[in-house]
Design an enzyme around this catalytic site. Sequence first.
Site, short mmCIF file in Angstrom:
data_model
loop_
_atom_site.label_atom_id
_atom_site.label_comp_id
_atom_site.label_asym_id
_atom_site.label_seq_id
_atom_site.Cartn_x
_atom_site.Cartn_y
_atom_site.Cartn_z
CD GLN A 31 -0.82 -0.77 3.70
OE1 GLN A 31 -2.00 -1.08 3.59
NE2 GLN A 31 -0.16 -0.96 4.83
CG HIS A 62 -5.90 4.03 18.86
ND1 HIS A 62 -5.21 5.12 18.39
CD2 HIS A 62 -5.81 3.09 17.89
CE1 HIS A 62 -4.72 4.85 17.20
NE2 HIS A 62 -5.07 3.63 16.86
CG ASP A 154 -6.14 -0.89 14.81
OD1 ASP A 154 -6.86 -0.24 14.02
OD2 ASP A 154 -5.24 -0.38 15.49
N1 SPD Z 1 -11.27 4.63 7.15
C1 SPD Z 1 -10.49 4.49 8.30
C2 SPD Z 1 -10.41 3.11 8.85
C3 SPD Z 1 -9.21 3.01 9.69
C4 SPD Z 1 -9.17 1.89 10.60
N2 SPD Z 1 -7.88 1.65 11.21
C5 SPD Z 1 -7.19 2.76 11.73
C6 SPD Z 1 -5.88 2.37 12.32
C7 SPD Z 1 -5.61 3.10 13.57
N3 SPD Z 1 -4.85 2.32 14.48
#
Ligand code: SPD
Length: 287
Positions: A31, A62, A154
């Site tokens: 990515q 978080h 996450d």
């Molecule tokens: N569109 C945003 C989705 C993000 C999810 N993960 C975020 C990572 C933060 N630790």
Amino acid sequence: MPLQFNEFYDGNTGLTIGIKRLLFSKQTQYQLVEVYETESWGNLMVIDGMVMLSEKDEFVYHEMLTHVPLFTHPNPEAVLIIGGGDGGTAREVMKHPSVKKVDLVEIDESVVEASKRYLPEIGDFDNPKLQLHIQDGISFINTVSSTYDVILIDGSDPVGPAEGLFKKDFFESCYLALSAQGVLATQTETPWVDSYHLSIRNVYSYLNSVFKYTSMYLCYIPLYPSGMWSMMCASRSDDPAGEDVLKRSEEKVNKIEGLRYYNPGIHQSSFALPGFVSDLLSVDIGF
Ligand code: SPD
């Protein structure tokens, strides 16, 4: 012309953030990872054009991805985080005094590298309880021999490398890796964007078919599309939205330092869903 970062979603709708400069940009094998210095949100991490976190609002995501499931478990000791290479979720997990070990599995080393360098307040990577694995979360969970009390997913959005984190097989493997009172939580995008409805319903339908309890809950994150963000908490034993869990949160919350969003009232109210969101979950599509 002011410098801006724009994230477009649901067609031409977008979020605009004033930026000062680009601090980091790397196209990895997975990515495009970028970090911007913004005008009023601190440093901002963006993956494939989608906002992951800003220093100013990251605490909402978080804290909610962590404390709702960790208070749902009666005594969380071993925690697995899949994704979360910025370190924010691990930081919150390690605030729980009962937690002895955290495995953090991030597919892309550059996320960790960028976070350590440009978002140094987010992670607590030197904490001895934390073991970092640079590995694909799906292959990790398929081969893991440990059992976890809590698994937190996450990931990024359900396109690109994170797509597999929204699939039935993946949740099946997570379920098998959980202890008898195990709890799982995952981020499930915003109910306002139609293209996410299928994955929201799929994840809910699958978790609901295997766990004793599955509930969606909401939080408000200004730099995510629409601001309304959903997560799901699934549990093998205790009801995440039940009285016992709420009592546990009330009794133990003062042991968690530095909370700015989560509190027992937020825990309880986050499970109250607007009608259009609960309608989304009630459509039985059969996973
Ligand atoms: N569109 C945003 C989705 C993000 C999810 N993960 C975020 C990572 C933060 N630790």
